[in-house]
Design an enzyme around this catalytic site. Structure first.
Site: not given
Ligand code: NAD
Ligand code: GLY
Length: 368
Positions: A124, A146, A188, A230, A240, A244, A248, A251, A255, A268
């Site tokens: 956990r 993330k 990026e 960032k 997000e 945030r 992206n 993206h 993606h 990527h």
């Protein structure tokens, strides 16, 4: 080459941490002096990066942890899945790692995202440290918490928000990065200009050749400024719920390219490069920026050695295939795709757009 490290703070109350940026950090025991006490560390890396850097990291960690274990994952985006994640859990359990064990992610964004997810869920939650070894990971994926693995139907679909204890950006490791990966990282870096800082975009235009030539001072500035932007975004919207999403930019299209071509075919950052051109073109057609802005961004992305046209995903209905893939995007709501657009230079926003307009952008922006 040792140098005085620079620091950028991620300010998230009890989850706050530092990003340290400089040379000679990875193998210096003092880099890790402030971490929580534990008897065991696990270095998670891959079969490409471990032979280069795991020994130096393990030697530095041996000064602090009685036991330093290591697991090497297969290399590649196509391995960012349950099966590879299980390898981390197998090692943790086989080595009897307790809930104070500190995980060290030594690698690019793939290793970082998977190690973070393993840390979020093992017993956990155990502490973890990001030691990013690609430019992309240093300027983006190692920062902000993330963590995820891919699902065959969508990228980064299974994951958690889970912050590291420390991010160690050792600029020396960028010397061994293949040129294609350097370019992917620059995608990026470039994104931070149009979404947040036009002065940084100006700086990138005058330093892109130095960055491509791996000039140390230029790389140090690019990593630091990217991390500052960032940190500013994540500090306001960790999970997000709004702001945030601007990170992206490019993206949603990117993606779709990554998933549509099969993970690993396009890097990527390459998807993000072409995706930013498509998102800028969409912004232009929505009347938010002018055509000169799109040309300017496209030229910079090309100079960074990145593709500026999207991949052809379907010979019969290319735009339809993009739309199908983009509806699985995490920003989509009720099946409606939400795009990060440039809402004036240096400012981003999230918008929906009519399918017909998006189809026209895809038709005009993809390789035929
Ligand atoms: P990657 O992790 O696949 O690394 C790229 C390649 O470079 C790999 O083959 C790797 O083994 C090799 N490599 C890494 N460091 C090296 C070095 N110093 N010398 C030589 N080779 C080296 O790819 P990436 O571009 O670092 O990361 C992409 C991943 O990051 C994607 O899965 C993407 O979804 C994820 N990502 C996550 C976030 C986030 O916020 N968590 C943000 C952006 C991207
Ligand atoms: N890379 C996007 C984010 O961290 O939110």
């Amino acid at each position: 080459m040792p140098s005085t490290p620079q620091q950028v703070a991620i300010d998230l109350d009890e989850r706050s941490y530092q990003i340290v940026i400089g040379g000679g950090l990875l193998g210096d025991a003092s880099t890790y002096a402030g971490l929580p006490k534990a008897s065991t560390a696990l270095v998670v890396s891959n079969t490409t990066v471990a032979p280069l850097y795991a020994s130096a990291l393990r030697t530095a960690l041996a000064a602090r942890y009685a036991q330093v274990h290591e697991v090497q994952l297969p290399d590649g985006e196509e391995h960012k899945n349950w099966q590879t994640l299980q390898k981390i859990f197998d090692t943790l359990l086989e080595q009897g790692c307790d809930r104070k064990t500190v995980l060290f992610a030594l690698g690019g964004g793939v290793v970082g995202d998977m190690t973070g997810f393993a840390a979020a869920s093992y017993m956990r939650g155990v502490p973890f440290v990001q030691v990013p070894t690609t430019l992309l990971a240093q300027v983006d994926s190692s920062v902000g918490g993330k963590t995820a693995i891919n699902h065959p139907l969508g990228k980064n679909m299974i994951g958690a928000f889970y912050q590291p204890q420390l991010v160690v950006c050792d600029l020396d490791v960028l010397d061994t990065l293949p040129p294609r990966e350097l370019s992917a990282g620059l995608a990026e870096v470039i994104k931070y200009g149009p979404i947040a800082d036009m002065a940084f975009l100006d700086w990138l235009e005058s330093h892109i050749d130095a960055l491509m030539a791996r000039d140390r001072a230029a790389l140090a500035h690019a990593v630091r400024r990217s991390c500052e932007i960032k940190a500013w975004v994540v500090g306001q919207d960790e999970r997000e719920s709004g702001l945030r999403a601007i990170l992206n930019f490019g993206h949603t299209f990117g993606h779709a390219i990554e998933a549509g071509m099969g993970y690993g075919a396009w890097l990527h950052g390459e998807g993000v490069g072409a995706g930013m051109v498509m998102a800028a073109e969409l912004s232009c057609r929505l009347g938010l920026v002018d055509a000169a802005f799109v040309r300017r961004l496209r030229a910079l992305i090309a100079r960074a050695g990145l593709p500026v046209r999207g991949a052809l995903l379907d010979a019969k209905d290319n735009a339809g295939r993009y739309l199908e893939l983009m509806r699985v995007d995490k920003k989509a709501e009720g099946g409606e795709i939400r795009f990060v657009v440039i809402d004036g230079p240096g400012r981003a926003a999230v918008r929906c757009a009519p399918d017909a307009l998006v189809r026209a952008v895809i038709d005009d922006c993809c390789a035929s």
